[in-house]
Write a protein that holds these residues in place. Structure first.
Motif, short mmCIF file in Angstrom:
data_model
loop_
_atom_site.label_atom_id
_atom_site.label_comp_id
_atom_site.label_asym_id
_atom_site.label_seq_id
_atom_site.Cartn_x
_atom_site.Cartn_y
_atom_site.Cartn_z
N THR A 34 10.36 2.16 -10.64
CA THR A 34 8.98 2.11 -10.15
C THR A 34 8.29 0.97 -10.88
O THR A 34 8.23 0.96 -12.11
CB THR A 34 8.25 3.43 -10.44
OG1 THR A 34 8.88 4.48 -9.72
CG2 THR A 34 6.78 3.34 -10.02
N LYS A 74 4.12 -1.83 -6.45
CA LYS A 74 2.84 -1.27 -6.06
C LYS A 74 1.75 -1.97 -6.88
O LYS A 74 1.92 -2.17 -8.08
CB LYS A 74 2.81 0.24 -6.28
CG LYS A 74 3.80 0.98 -5.38
CD LYS A 74 3.74 2.48 -5.57
CE LYS A 74 4.71 3.18 -4.61
NZ LYS A 74 4.68 4.66 -4.75
N HIS A 372 -2.39 -0.05 -3.84
CA HIS A 372 -1.95 1.29 -4.27
C HIS A 372 -2.80 1.84 -5.41
O HIS A 372 -2.39 2.77 -6.10
CB HIS A 372 -0.48 1.22 -4.72
CG HIS A 372 0.43 0.67 -3.68
ND1 HIS A 372 0.79 -0.67 -3.63
CD2 HIS A 372 1.04 1.26 -2.62
CE1 HIS A 372 1.60 -0.87 -2.60
NE2 HIS A 372 1.77 0.27 -1.97
N GLN A 374 -5.55 3.72 -5.63
CA GLN A 374 -5.89 5.15 -5.59
C GLN A 374 -4.66 6.02 -5.82
O GLN A 374 -4.72 6.99 -6.58
CB GLN A 374 -6.55 5.50 -4.26
CG GLN A 374 -7.90 4.82 -4.07
CD GLN A 374 -8.77 5.56 -3.06
OE1 GLN A 374 -8.52 6.72 -2.74
NE2 GLN A 374 -9.79 4.88 -2.57
N GLN A 375 -3.56 5.67 -5.18
CA GLN A 375 -2.33 6.44 -5.34
C GLN A 375 -1.86 6.44 -6.79
O GLN A 375 -1.54 7.50 -7.36
CB GLN A 375 -1.24 5.86 -4.44
CG GLN A 375 0.13 6.53 -4.62
CD GLN A 375 1.25 5.76 -3.94
OE1 GLN A 375 1.00 4.80 -3.21
NE2 GLN A 375 2.47 6.16 -4.19
N ILE A 376 -1.82 5.25 -7.41
CA ILE A 376 -1.33 5.13 -8.78
C ILE A 376 -2.23 5.88 -9.76
O ILE A 376 -1.76 6.59 -10.66
CB ILE A 376 -1.21 3.66 -9.18
CG1 ILE A 376 -0.15 2.95 -8.33
CG2 ILE A 376 -0.91 3.52 -10.67
CD1 ILE A 376 1.23 3.53 -8.46
N GLN A 378 -4.12 8.42 -9.29
CA GLN A 378 -4.01 9.88 -9.17
C GLN A 378 -2.64 10.38 -9.61
O GLN A 378 -2.54 11.37 -10.34
CB GLN A 378 -4.30 10.30 -7.72
CG GLN A 378 -5.76 10.08 -7.31
CD GLN A 378 -6.04 10.52 -5.88
OE1 GLN A 378 -5.84 11.69 -5.53
NE2 GLN A 378 -6.48 9.60 -5.05
N GLU A 379 -1.58 9.67 -9.20
CA GLU A 379 -0.22 10.16 -9.48
C GLU A 379 0.23 9.85 -10.90
O GLU A 379 0.92 10.66 -11.53
CB GLU A 379 0.77 9.54 -8.49
CG GLU A 379 0.59 10.03 -7.05
CD GLU A 379 1.64 9.45 -6.12
OE1 GLU A 379 2.54 8.74 -6.61
OE2 GLU A 379 1.54 9.71 -4.90
N TRP A 380 -0.14 8.68 -11.45
CA TRP A 380 0.38 8.26 -12.74
C TRP A 380 -0.65 8.35 -13.86
O TRP A 380 -0.30 8.61 -15.01
CB TRP A 380 0.93 6.83 -12.65
CG TRP A 380 2.20 6.75 -11.89
CD1 TRP A 380 2.34 6.48 -10.55
CD2 TRP A 380 3.53 6.96 -12.38
NE1 TRP A 380 3.67 6.50 -10.18
CE2 TRP A 380 4.42 6.79 -11.30
CE3 TRP A 380 4.05 7.28 -13.64
CZ2 TRP A 380 5.80 6.93 -11.44
CZ3 TRP A 380 5.43 7.40 -13.78
CH2 TRP A 380 6.27 7.23 -12.68
N GLY A 382 -3.36 10.36 -13.66
CA GLY A 382 -3.89 11.72 -13.68
C GLY A 382 -5.37 11.83 -13.38
O GLY A 382 -6.01 12.81 -13.79
N SER A 384 -8.74 12.24 -10.89
CA SER A 384 -9.09 12.91 -9.63
C SER A 384 -9.55 11.88 -8.62
O SER A 384 -9.93 10.76 -8.97
CB SER A 384 -10.22 13.92 -9.87
OG SER A 384 -11.42 13.24 -10.23
#
Length: 398
Positions: A34, A74, A372, A374-376, A378-380, A382, A384
């Motif tokens: 990743t 990303k 990416h 927003q995705q990163i 939230q996913e990496w 942590g 909200s």
């Protein structure tokens, strides 16, 4: 089921831009890692997004140049000068296996993105740094300048002509390969020690290390290399370009006397190989001018395709001088090509070695700036969705 590669499970955070560092990032992405590309929001991301040909659309932020080193990643756009931006980067780097950087000397320390700071937070972090002249020299490095300073431009070009830069950023690419090797060695060392490591590659050292026989011609034999066009100082005819009867160009790479004898047979002139002026490589190097005149006259009578076929049958190294479209059309080039099914965008893979046990992984296309974020976050990191929205509104992220 998602594809897995030998790098699956690794997290690479790329703080590098332009070509050398990003090439290493794409390399790890192709292995299955990743790779999160952290781009500077203030400067609108990697500068190569704006290095465009006249034929490229002005509104697109994925240029052809950017696409040469950013597949499989990303993108997150962050203002690292703000405390909130730094905290986002730290949240990613605290989990990372590898950090890739190409900061100007002193900038990493100013941003608190240097190895000392990051390794204190993450003791397993491998920190790969690309510099121009080393971390202790404040001068920034640029490929064209390094090609000049390391002797490549002096050697490149025709005798009596001006020095010529290579048409790709050769020193950047050489440094990228050195950094890949250093990081792979560091990964293996971490398996034994559980400790991270600082791995620095300077453009100048990568360049000097790649002078190979041209350097040792001087260091061992005391002979200063000179501009020779495509000729080889130690071998003849090697690298020499000739024009055939159908006005096409071929290059010869004759490395030994047996190959030269077979070349002369293909030309229908076996007696040339028996002439003391040309019978040995030493003699051919000494009589290079006369040899090239003889060969030029004989090869000018040949059809290129028939000539090359005959040479291959006699195991004489030779090839056609291809344009880039012709090179990319070769059957052997096809495994290096990658295409995004949705957009049709095409590019090149960085990984050229073949793993017989694993197919090449599908790659994401080069990302838009902050595509990416927003995705990163939230996913990496942590965060909200509400927090991400707030940071976006405040200009911390894009």
């Amino acid at each position: 089921m998602a594809q897995e590669g030998i790098g699956t499970g690794l997290l690479v955070v790329e703080l590098a831009s332009v070509l050398a560092g990003p090439s290493v990032g794409q390399f790890f992405a192709e292995l299955g890692a990743t790779v999160i590309k952290v781009e500077n929001l203030k400067t609108k991301g990697d500068v190569t997004r704006r290095w465009k040909l006249p034929s490229e659309a002005a509104f697109q932020d994925v240029s052809a140049y950017f696409a040469s080193a950013n597949w499989g990643k990303k993108s997150i756009a962050v203002d690292l000068s703000l405390p909130e931006g730094k905290e986002i980067a730290y949240a990613l780097l605290d989990k990372a296996d590898v950090a890739l950087t190409s900061f100007k000397p002193g900038d990493a320390e100013k941003l608190r993105m240097d190895f000392a700071t990051l390794s204190a937070r993450n003791h397993r972090l491998l920190y790969g740094a690309i510099t121009g002249y080393g971390s202790q020299v404040s001068r920034a490095g640029y490929d064209a300048v390094l090609q000049a300073e390391a002797g490549f431009m002096y050697l490149n070009g025709e005798p009596g002509g001006p020095p010529v830069k290579m048409p790709v950023a050769l020193i950047d690419l050489l440094a990228a390969h050195q950094l890949k090797e250093g990081l792979l060695a560091a990964l293996w060392n971490r398996e034994k020690t559980n400790k991270g490591q600082y791995v620095e590659v300077s453009l100048v050292r990568a360049a000097i290390a790649s002078l190979a026989n041209q350097a040792t011609n001087y260091l061992v034999a005391g002979e200063e290399p000179q501009r020779m066009g495509s000729e080889h100082p130690n071998i003849a005819p090697y690298g020499t370009v000739f024009t055939t009867a159908d006005q096409k160009e071929v290059v010869l790479a004759v490395g030994d006397d047996r190959q030269f004898t077979n070349l002369c047979k293909v030309l229908g002139k076996p007696e040339i190989a028996l002439d003391p002026q040309f019978a040995t490589n030493k003699a051919r190097v000494q009589n290079r001018g006369a040899l090239n005149t003889l060969l030029r006259n004989q090869i000018a009578l040949q059809n290129r395709n028939l000539f090359l076929t005959a040479l291959q049958e006699q195991q004489v190294p030779a090839g056609a001088v291809h344009t880039i479209p012709e090179a990319l059309a070769m059957p052997q080039a096809q495994e290096q090509l990658v295409q995004d099914a949705a957009t049709g965008l095409r590019g090149l893979r960085q990984v050229a070695f073949k793993d017989l046990e694993q197919e090449q992984l599908n790659l994401l296309p080069p990302p838009g700036l902050g595509q990416h974020t927003q995705q990163i976050l939230q996913e990496w990191a942590g965060l909200s969705a509400a927090k991400v929205q707030k940071l976006t509104q405040e200009g911390v992220v894009l």
